[in-house]
Design a protein around this motif. Structure first.
Motif, PDB file in Angstrom:
ATOM      1  N   MET A   1       0.842  -1.196   0.000  1.00 36.89           N
ATOM      2  CA  MET A   1       0.000   0.000   0.000  1.00 36.89           C
ATOM      3  C   MET A   1       0.877   1.246   0.000  1.00 36.89           C
ATOM      4  N   ARG A   2       0.462   2.230  -0.803  1.00 40.40           N
ATOM      5  CA  ARG A   2       1.191   3.491  -0.869  1.00 40.40           C
ATOM      6  C   ARG A   2       0.300   4.624  -0.393  1.00 40.40           C
ATOM      7  N   LEU A   3       0.890   5.767  -0.136  1.00 37.49           N
ATOM      8  CA  LEU A   3       0.128   6.937   0.327  1.00 37.49           C
ATOM      9  C   LEU A   3      -0.967   7.328  -0.651  1.00 37.49           C
ATOM     10  N   ASN A   4      -0.690   7.176  -1.960  1.00 39.06           N
ATOM     11  CA  ASN A   4      -1.697   7.560  -2.951  1.00 39.06           C
ATOM     12  C   ASN A   4      -2.829   6.536  -3.073  1.00 39.06           C
ATOM     13  N   ASP A   5      -2.682   5.372  -2.378  1.00 41.74           N
ATOM     14  CA  ASP A   5      -3.743   4.362  -2.397  1.00 41.74           C
ATOM     15  C   ASP A   5      -4.726   4.516  -1.231  1.00 41.74           C
ATOM     16  N   ILE A   6      -4.354   5.349  -0.226  1.00 38.86           N
ATOM     17  CA  ILE A   6      -5.200   5.488   0.965  1.00 38.86           C
ATOM     18  C   ILE A   6      -6.481   6.229   0.613  1.00 38.86           C
ATOM     19  N   LYS A   7      -7.620   5.651   0.971  1.00 39.95           N
ATOM     20  CA  LYS A   7      -8.910   6.317   0.760  1.00 39.95           C
ATOM     21  C   LYS A   7      -9.915   5.794   1.771  1.00 39.95           C
ATOM     22  N   ASP A   8     -10.994   6.533   1.963  1.00 40.38           N
ATOM     23  CA  ASP A   8     -12.042   6.140   2.898  1.00 40.38           C
ATOM     24  C   ASP A   8     -12.763   4.897   2.423  1.00 40.38           C
ATOM     25  N   ASN A   9     -13.408   4.229   3.365  1.00 39.21           N
ATOM     26  CA  ASN A   9     -14.267   3.103   3.010  1.00 39.21           C
ATOM     27  C   ASN A   9     -15.424   3.624   2.172  1.00 39.21           C
ATOM     28  N   PRO A  10     -15.965   2.786   1.285  1.00 33.30           N
ATOM     29  CA  PRO A  10     -17.092   3.254   0.478  1.00 33.30           C
ATOM     30  C   PRO A  10     -18.281   3.615   1.370  1.00 33.30           C
ATOM     31  N   GLY A  11     -18.847   4.791   1.185  1.00 31.71           N
ATOM     32  CA  GLY A  11     -19.994   5.244   1.964  1.00 31.71           C
ATOM     33  C   GLY A  11     -19.615   5.998   3.226  1.00 31.71           C
ATOM     34  N   ALA A  12     -18.300   6.144   3.473  1.00 35.64           N
ATOM     35  CA  ALA A  12     -17.868   6.850   4.683  1.00 35.64           C
ATOM     36  C   ALA A  12     -18.105   8.349   4.559  1.00 35.64           C
ATOM     37  N   ARG A  13     -17.963   8.879   3.385  1.00 34.63           N
ATOM     38  CA  ARG A  13     -18.202  10.307   3.173  1.00 34.63           C
ATOM     39  C   ARG A  13     -19.388  10.498   2.253  1.00 34.63           C
ATOM     40  N   LYS A  14     -20.388  11.215   2.751  1.00 34.28           N
ATOM     41  CA  LYS A  14     -21.590  11.449   1.977  1.00 34.28           C
ATOM     42  C   LYS A  14     -21.532  12.851   1.399  1.00 34.28           C
TER      43      LYS A  14
END
Length: 182
Positions: A1-14
């Protein structure tokens, strides 16, 4: 995993609903605020208003009583004192009062004083200075070889005179009631 791969779980941000953006959005024109009037405006403070009908909080009767100068006591069981001795926070034979318990980290703050309750058992002798102690707590501490001394509350002479007058009045009325029955 790289820094550019980090993202929220799906549905975490509406995504926020953008109101007032045309008829097609479903929240256009009045923007979900209904028609005209006070509630369509900003800064509405209706809180309990029922359109002129007598509000529920005024229809219901007042209940209860809150004493204005009620004391807020710290309450501690003799079992908690024994636990504190076992943990090394208090020493056997030590004089224990509210400040000692606060310094030992057993109580957070002194409040208006200390009440000693009788739940649990105590095996070490402690010299306790408290505002109030239950009979069972006093017996448990004395059985373990300790002592409980109560802090005497200040009573004004006027209050004492009033209490005596009230007690005499009560005693007189009960004698009259007892004489009427016979």
């Amino acid at each position: 995993m790289r820094l550019n791969d980090i993202k929220d779980n799906p549905g975490a941000r509406k995504t926020r609903v953008r109101i007032g953006r045309g008829i097609g959005s479903g929240v256009g024109k009045t923007g979900g605020r209904g028609g005209k009037g006070q509630t369509a405006r900003t800064g509405v403070a209706i809180g309990g208003f029922e359109g002129g009908q007598m509000p529920l909080h005024r229809r219901l009767p007042k209940r209860g009583f809150n004493k204005w100068n009620r004391k807020d006591w710290n309450e501690i069981n003799v079992g908690a004192l024994q636990r504190a001795v076992d943990e090394g926070k208090l020493k056997s034979g030590q004089t224990v009062d509210v400040t000692a318990l606060v310094d030992a980290g057993i109580l957070r703050r002194p409040k208006d004083g200390l009440r000693l309750l009788g739940a649990g058992e105590i095996k070490v002798s402690l010299a306790l200075t408290v505002n109030h102690a239950t009979a069972s707590a006093k017996a448990a501490v004395e059985k373990a070889g300790g002592s409980v001394s109560l802090i005497e509350k200040k009573v004004l002479e006027a209050d004492e005179a009033k209490r005596k007058k009230s007690a005499a009045k009560k005693a007189g009325s009960s004698k009259k009631a007892g004489g009427a029955e016979e």
